[in-house]
Design a protein around this motif. Structure first.
Motif, short mmCIF file in Angstrom:
data_model
loop_
_atom_site.label_atom_id
_atom_site.label_comp_id
_atom_site.label_asym_id
_atom_site.label_seq_id
_atom_site.Cartn_x
_atom_site.Cartn_y
_atom_site.Cartn_z
N ASP A 14 14.09 -0.60 13.00
CA ASP A 14 13.89 -2.03 13.28
C ASP A 14 12.58 -2.55 12.72
OD1 ASP A 14 16.29 -2.00 14.66
OD2 ASP A 14 15.34 -1.78 16.62
N HIS A 15 11.60 -1.68 12.51
CA HIS A 15 10.29 -2.08 12.00
C HIS A 15 10.20 -2.06 10.47
CE1 HIS A 15 9.16 -0.30 16.05
NE2 HIS A 15 8.95 -1.60 16.17
N VAL A 16 11.16 -1.42 9.82
CA VAL A 16 11.12 -1.23 8.37
C VAL A 16 11.63 -2.47 7.65
CG1 VAL A 16 11.97 0.16 6.43
CG2 VAL A 16 11.34 1.27 8.59
N ILE A 17 10.85 -2.93 6.68
CA ILE A 17 11.21 -4.06 5.84
C ILE A 17 11.65 -3.50 4.49
CG2 ILE A 17 10.30 -6.10 4.65
CD1 ILE A 17 8.14 -6.16 6.91
N THR A 18 12.78 -3.95 3.99
CA THR A 18 13.29 -3.51 2.69
C THR A 18 13.24 -4.68 1.72
OG1 THR A 18 14.77 -1.97 3.81
CG2 THR A 18 15.26 -2.45 1.52
N VAL A 46 3.00 -1.24 4.11
CA VAL A 46 2.74 0.17 3.83
C VAL A 46 4.06 0.87 3.56
CG1 VAL A 46 1.69 2.29 4.68
CG2 VAL A 46 0.74 0.08 5.36
N LYS A 47 4.18 1.42 2.36
CA LYS A 47 5.42 2.09 1.97
C LYS A 47 5.72 3.26 2.91
CE LYS A 47 5.10 1.04 -2.95
NZ LYS A 47 5.04 1.64 -4.30
N VAL A 48 6.97 3.34 3.33
CA VAL A 48 7.42 4.38 4.24
C VAL A 48 7.60 5.69 3.48
CG1 VAL A 48 9.34 5.08 5.71
CG2 VAL A 48 8.55 2.71 5.75
N ASN A 70 12.38 -4.08 -9.83
CA ASN A 70 13.71 -4.13 -9.22
C ASN A 70 14.08 -2.84 -8.49
OD1 ASN A 70 15.89 -5.78 -8.55
ND2 ASN A 70 17.15 -4.94 -10.19
N GLU A 71 13.06 -2.11 -8.02
CA GLU A 71 13.28 -0.90 -7.22
C GLU A 71 13.26 -1.29 -5.74
OE1 GLU A 71 10.77 2.14 -10.12
OE2 GLU A 71 9.73 1.02 -8.56
N THR A 72 14.09 -0.66 -4.97
CA THR A 72 14.12 -0.91 -3.53
C THR A 72 12.94 -0.20 -2.88
OG1 THR A 72 16.51 -1.11 -3.54
CG2 THR A 72 15.47 -0.68 -1.42
N VAL A 73 12.18 -0.95 -2.08
CA VAL A 73 11.00 -0.42 -1.39
C VAL A 73 11.19 -0.63 0.11
CG1 VAL A 73 8.50 -0.63 -1.09
CG2 VAL A 73 9.51 -0.96 -3.35
N GLU A 74 10.86 0.40 0.88
CA GLU A 74 10.87 0.30 2.34
C GLU A 74 9.43 0.39 2.81
OE1 GLU A 74 13.45 3.46 3.65
OE2 GLU A 74 15.18 2.14 3.57
N ALA A 75 9.04 -0.50 3.73
CA ALA A 75 7.65 -0.55 4.19
C ALA A 75 7.60 -1.05 5.63
CB ALA A 75 6.84 -1.47 3.30
N VAL A 76 6.47 -0.78 6.28
CA VAL A 76 6.18 -1.34 7.61
C VAL A 76 4.98 -2.27 7.45
CG1 VAL A 76 7.20 0.48 9.01
CG2 VAL A 76 4.85 0.71 8.24
N VAL A 94 0.83 -1.20 0.00
CA VAL A 94 0.00 0.00 0.00
C VAL A 94 0.87 1.25 0.00
CG1 VAL A 94 -1.82 1.25 1.22
CG2 VAL A 94 -1.73 -1.24 1.36
N ASP A 95 0.60 2.15 -0.94
CA ASP A 95 1.25 3.45 -0.99
C ASP A 95 0.42 4.44 -0.17
OD1 ASP A 95 1.58 6.22 -2.86
OD2 ASP A 95 3.39 5.07 -2.45
N TYR A 96 1.02 5.52 0.27
CA TYR A 96 0.30 6.53 1.06
C TYR A 96 -0.96 6.98 0.34
CZ TYR A 96 -1.00 10.92 3.16
OH TYR A 96 -1.72 11.93 3.75
#
Length: 98
Positions: free
Chosen positions: A30-34, A57-59, A40-46, A6-8
């Motif tokens: 510590d909560h962020v998943i990469t 949810v994308k950070v 092939n883009e790097t995504v950070e999410a919780v 999910v994007d904002y």
């Protein structure tokens, strides 16, 4: 169990409520998943879960602000599937008209 990224812009009050409940003081590194998406883009999410779904949810800075300012009562009148970004835009336009 369904997995959803999910994007904002697509964040609903229901998902935002789950985020605030799970991370009442905000999230940290510590909560962020990469991970890498299909492009092939790097995504950070919780991650948050409800009974039938896992949401990643994308950070973003807008997510942090929304979580900090979240008041569930503000969104009671909103349809639960209306994205937060659209709700806030509509609310801002209503306030400007007054």
């Amino acid at each position: 169990m369904k997995r959803v990224i999910v994007d904002y812009k697509k964040l609903t009050p229901e998902i935002l409520s789950l985020l605030v409940e799970k991370y009442p003081d905000g999230y940290d590194d510590d909560h962020v998943i990469t991970f890498k998406n299909a492009k092939n883009e790097t995504v950070e999410a919780v991650e948050v879960r409800d009974n039938d779904s896992i949401y990643l949810v994308k950070v973003s800075s807008r997510l942090e602000v929304s979580m900090a300012n979240f008041e569930e009562d503000d969104y009671e009148e909103a349809e639960t599937n209306e994205p937060i970004a659209e709700f806030l835009d509509r609310k801002k336009m209503d306030d400007e008209e007054e």
